[in-house]
Scaffold this motif. Structure first.
Motif, PDB file in Angstrom:
ATOM      1  N   VAL A   1       0.837  -1.201   0.000  1.00 20.83           N
ATOM      2  CA  VAL A   1       0.000   0.000   0.000  1.00 20.83           C
ATOM      3  C   VAL A   1       0.876   1.257   0.000  1.00 20.83           C
ATOM      4  O   VAL A   1       0.543   2.255  -0.640  1.00 20.83           O
ATOM      5  CB  VAL A   1      -0.966  -0.002   1.204  1.00 20.83           C
ATOM      6  CG1 VAL A   1      -1.775   1.269   1.263  1.00 20.83           C
ATOM      7  CG2 VAL A   1      -1.894  -1.205   1.127  1.00 20.83           C
ATOM      8  N   PHE A   2       2.037   1.192   0.672  1.00 22.13           N
ATOM      9  CA  PHE A   2       2.957   2.332   0.633  1.00 22.13           C
ATOM     10  C   PHE A   2       3.437   2.568  -0.805  1.00 22.13           C
ATOM     11  O   PHE A   2       3.490   3.702  -1.286  1.00 22.13           O
ATOM     12  CB  PHE A   2       4.163   2.100   1.555  1.00 22.13           C
ATOM     13  CG  PHE A   2       5.215   3.156   1.412  1.00 22.13           C
ATOM     14  CD1 PHE A   2       5.066   4.394   2.014  1.00 22.13           C
ATOM     15  CD2 PHE A   2       6.347   2.925   0.640  1.00 22.13           C
ATOM     16  CE1 PHE A   2       6.023   5.380   1.861  1.00 22.13           C
ATOM     17  CE2 PHE A   2       7.307   3.910   0.481  1.00 22.13           C
ATOM     18  CZ  PHE A   2       7.151   5.142   1.100  1.00 22.13           C
ATOM     19  N   LYS A   3       3.768   1.463  -1.486  1.00 18.88           N
ATOM     20  CA  LYS A   3       4.225   1.595  -2.879  1.00 18.88           C
ATOM     21  C   LYS A   3       3.131   2.198  -3.752  1.00 18.88           C
ATOM     22  O   LYS A   3       3.397   3.005  -4.645  1.00 18.88           O
ATOM     23  CB  LYS A   3       4.653   0.236  -3.419  1.00 18.88           C
ATOM     24  CG  LYS A   3       5.935  -0.266  -2.771  1.00 18.88           C
ATOM     25  CD  LYS A   3       6.213  -1.700  -3.142  1.00 18.88           C
ATOM     26  CE  LYS A   3       7.289  -2.276  -2.230  1.00 18.88           C
ATOM     27  NZ  LYS A   3       7.249  -3.747  -2.212  1.00 18.88           N
TER      28      LYS A   3
ATOM     29  N   ALA B   1      10.692   7.207  -8.808  1.00 15.78           N
ATOM     30  CA  ALA B   1       9.897   6.597  -7.743  1.00 15.78           C
ATOM     31  C   ALA B   1       8.697   5.847  -8.318  1.00 15.78           C
ATOM     32  O   ALA B   1       8.361   4.734  -7.878  1.00 15.78           O
ATOM     33  CB  ALA B   1       9.419   7.676  -6.771  1.00 15.78           C
ATOM     34  N   HIS B   2       8.068   6.440  -9.337  1.00 18.45           N
ATOM     35  CA  HIS B   2       6.900   5.821  -9.977  1.00 18.45           C
ATOM     36  C   HIS B   2       7.298   4.476 -10.593  1.00 18.45           C
ATOM     37  O   HIS B   2       6.606   3.474 -10.430  1.00 18.45           O
ATOM     38  CB  HIS B   2       6.385   6.781 -11.058  1.00 18.45           C
ATOM     39  CG  HIS B   2       4.953   6.606 -11.454  1.00 18.45           C
ATOM     40  ND1 HIS B   2       3.902   7.030 -10.682  1.00 18.45           N
ATOM     41  CD2 HIS B   2       4.379   6.069 -12.567  1.00 18.45           C
ATOM     42  CE1 HIS B   2       2.756   6.772 -11.294  1.00 18.45           C
ATOM     43  NE2 HIS B   2       3.014   6.172 -12.445  1.00 18.45           N
ATOM     44  N   ILE B   3       8.450   4.476 -11.273  1.00 17.45           N
ATOM     45  CA  ILE B   3       8.906   3.248 -11.934  1.00 17.45           C
ATOM     46  C   ILE B   3       9.336   2.215 -10.890  1.00 17.45           C
ATOM     47  O   ILE B   3       9.026   1.024 -11.020  1.00 17.45           O
ATOM     48  CB  ILE B   3      10.059   3.563 -12.922  1.00 17.45           C
ATOM     49  CG1 ILE B   3       9.507   4.405 -14.081  1.00 17.45           C
ATOM     50  CG2 ILE B   3      10.692   2.275 -13.447  1.00 17.45           C
ATOM     51  CD1 ILE B   3      10.562   4.847 -15.061  1.00 17.45           C
ATOM     52  N   TRP B   4      10.014   2.675  -9.843  1.00 18.95           N
ATOM     53  CA  TRP B   4      10.426   1.741  -8.781  1.00 18.95           C
ATOM     54  C   TRP B   4       9.201   1.033  -8.187  1.00 18.95           C
ATOM     55  O   TRP B   4       9.147  -0.193  -8.087  1.00 18.95           O
ATOM     56  CB  TRP B   4      11.188   2.479  -7.667  1.00 18.95           C
ATOM     57  CG  TRP B   4      11.265   1.663  -6.419  1.00 18.95           C
ATOM     58  CD1 TRP B   4      12.074   0.576  -6.206  1.00 18.95           C
ATOM     59  CD2 TRP B   4      10.477   1.807  -5.227  1.00 18.95           C
ATOM     60  NE1 TRP B   4      11.831   0.055  -4.959  1.00 18.95           N
ATOM     61  CE2 TRP B   4      10.870   0.780  -4.333  1.00 18.95           C
ATOM     62  CE3 TRP B   4       9.474   2.706  -4.828  1.00 18.95           C
ATOM     63  CZ2 TRP B   4      10.283   0.635  -3.067  1.00 18.95           C
ATOM     64  CZ3 TRP B   4       8.906   2.555  -3.580  1.00 18.95           C
ATOM     65  CH2 TRP B   4       9.309   1.537  -2.713  1.00 18.95           C
ATOM     66  N   ALA B   5       8.193   1.827  -7.828  1.00 22.11           N
ATOM     67  CA  ALA B   5       6.992   1.245  -7.212  1.00 22.11           C
ATOM     68  C   ALA B   5       6.292   0.316  -8.195  1.00 22.11           C
ATOM     69  O   ALA B   5       5.838  -0.774  -7.829  1.00 22.11           O
ATOM     70  CB  ALA B   5       6.054   2.357  -6.749  1.00 22.11           C
ATOM     71  N   ALA B   6       6.239   0.735  -9.470  1.00 22.17           N
ATOM     72  CA  ALA B   6       5.551  -0.079 -10.475  1.00 22.17           C
ATOM     73  C   ALA B   6       6.242  -1.430 -10.637  1.00 22.17           C
ATOM     74  O   ALA B   6       5.583  -2.476 -10.639  1.00 22.17           O
ATOM     75  CB  ALA B   6       5.514   0.658 -11.809  1.00 22.17           C
TER      76      ALA B   6
END
Lengths: 251, 245
Positions: B32-34, B100-105
């Motif tokens: 959920v944090f991601k 950050a968007h790509i890391w979480a994805a």
């Protein structure tokens, strides 16, 4: 009705499974889906074959034991449990594909039976309230607003069948976890552990090889109890609140 | 009726030893944090995209306005701050947000792959939208598009007008080629779908959706994506059809 069934057969977790074809005649449209499988199994036993293993218990749609992927839809074409699905939802001559729930968190035990103890572990991570037992408190000791009571009850109708996981393209158990978090989080009795509950339950769902939610909505669409996506929003809200409050779960 | 669903001996529920991992109750471990990272960075992109789209529309006001707007962006903050300061800050924020968007994805993608080790033989869609289903590959297409777009219209490296051209010149010479216009249109439609699901998903992830708002939220997400992408598409097609030249 005449039916062709393609059923997942897998003798044990270690052995690779495959789809097997069965032909069934004289299926009544008033049979439930599980009764149809019972008939098939009786036929298999008479033929000296290993009957198909599948989970079931109450057959009233309230226990959450049964659950099959029927023609690619969790619990089949009606939004109900597999036991409450009747053969009148199918037509004569249909081919029906039957598979177990597919999830990293639900390993196949045999044929169509999966081990859903991952759900139990999510519950033991935080799906409870720590209240002293004893005589029942007065019913009006803890007033609950009607709106909250209704929403909590809607979430509490989750029977933990696992259809949400089975249907989710990400294999996420978020709808299940969210239903439990919402159910307790809306009631006064659930407040003391609200922050640590959501942190621990989400951590457990992630550790059980369930996926993350991307808000696609397949879960809610197949949920026999119609648990709403709103519960997931509540879970997210609670979790982010807990992170902001720096809630460190007590072990 | 005989029930024949008993498990074989030795394959009781105890066969499942439990999760392979220890539950991670840390702040950054939770899925959920991601998702929240994706939502917040997504909001940054949407704000940037609104400003970018409005800026683009200045192409209709002619070469001079468009070029001076581009110069204004570089001079933004002057004389208090040196030239390019504000723009560089915006670029850094965007780069960090993209990372950050790509890391979480990718992290959630990996988790989703683990979550379904064996695929279904038959799987039907009950209610998912095309936009929600294509978020991941759509995102990959978008990052490739953004790299191309910067090389094309910001740096001029792959633009027929060349590196030393003015922004308006790059715009016109680039989009006079129908292949370029179609490539931009395809990527922009992919962006529109990404935003359509993203707006809804971000609201849900940040915990501000509920049963009552769900419908309105989905209508808003679609309308917003259509208006935004419509605004973007106006420019390349206006160039192609000679409205801007």
């Amino acid at each position: 009705m005449k039916l062709t069934l393609r059923v997942w057969r897998q003798p044990s977790p270690q052995v690779k499974g495959k789809m097997a074809n069965y032909h069934l005649t004289d299926v009544s449209e008033d049979m439930s889906f599980l009764e149809m499988l019972d008939v098939l199994n009786e036929q298999l036993i008479l033929d000296g074959e290993d009957p198909i293993a599948f989970d079931h218990d109450c057959r009233e749609g309230i226990c959450g034991s049964c659950g099959l992927m029927i023609n690619g839809i969790a619990h089949g074409p009606e939004q109900t449990t597999t036991c409450q699905l009747h053969m009148r939802s199918f037509s004569d001559g249909d081919t029906i594909d039957i598979e177990p729930w597919r999830s990293g968190g639900f390993p196949v035990v045999k044929d169509l039976v999966v081990d859903r103890s991952a759900f139990d572990r999510i519950i033991s991570a935080g799906g409870f309230i720590s209240a002293p037992t004893g005589t029942a408190p007065d019913a009006h000791a803890n007033p609950v607003p009607k709106v909250d009571a209704d929403a909590a009850f809607d979430a509490a109708t989750c029977i933990g069948c696992g259809a949400c996981v089975a249907a989710c393209p990400n294999g996420s158990a978020m709808l299940f976890t969210a239903a439990k978090v919402t159910h307790l989080g809306l009631l006064p009795q659930g407040q003391p552990e609200r922050d640590s509950r959501v942190v621990k339950m989400v951590a457990q769902q992630d550790a059980e090889d369930f996926g993350g939610c991307t808000n696609i909505g397949e879960c809610s669409a197949v949920c026999p109890k119609g648990i709403s996506m709103e519960t997931i929003s509540r879970l997210n809200h609670d979790l982010l609140g807990a992170l902001r409050a720096n809630a460190v779960p007590t072990s | 009726m005989a029930t024949v669903t008993t498990q074989q001996a030795g394959q009781s529920a105890g066969a499942n030893p439990g999760p392979k991992r220890q539950p991670n109750t840390g702040r950054f471990g939770s899925s959920v944090f991601k998702k929240a990272v994706m939502a917040v960075t997504g909001i940054i992109f949407v704000l940037y995209l609104i400003a970018h789209m409005v800026g683009n529309l200045k192409a209709f006001a002619g070469a001079e306005t468009f070029n001076s707007y581009s110069e204004f962006l570089r001079e933004l903050g002057e004389p208090i701050l040196p030239r390019l300061t504000v723009l560089t800050i915006i670029r850094i924020v965007l780069l960090v947000a993209v990372a950050a968007h790509i890391w979480a994805a990718f992290s959630l993608w990996k988790q989703a792959k683990r979550a379904r080790p064996i695929a279904y033989q038959t799987k039907k869609r009950v209610q998912q939208s095309y936009a929600s289903r294509t978020m991941r590959w759509g995102g990959v297409i978008l990052i490739l598009f953004i790299i191309w777009h910067i090389l094309d219209l910001t740096l001029g490296a792959v633009n027929p007008a060349g590196r030393d051209s003015l922004p308006y010149g790059r715009l016109v010479e680039g989009f006079q080629n129908p292949v370029v216009t179609i490539w931009y249109a395809v990527a922009l439609i992919a962006l529109g779908m990404h935003i359509r699901h993203g707006v809804w998903s971000a609201t849900q992830t940040l915990g501000h959706s509920n049963k009552r708002r769900e419908r309105a939220l989905n209508v808003f997400a679609t309308a917003f994506a259509v208006v935004l992408i419509g605004g973007y598409l106006l420019i390349p097609f206006s160039v192609l059809f000679g409205i801007i030249d």
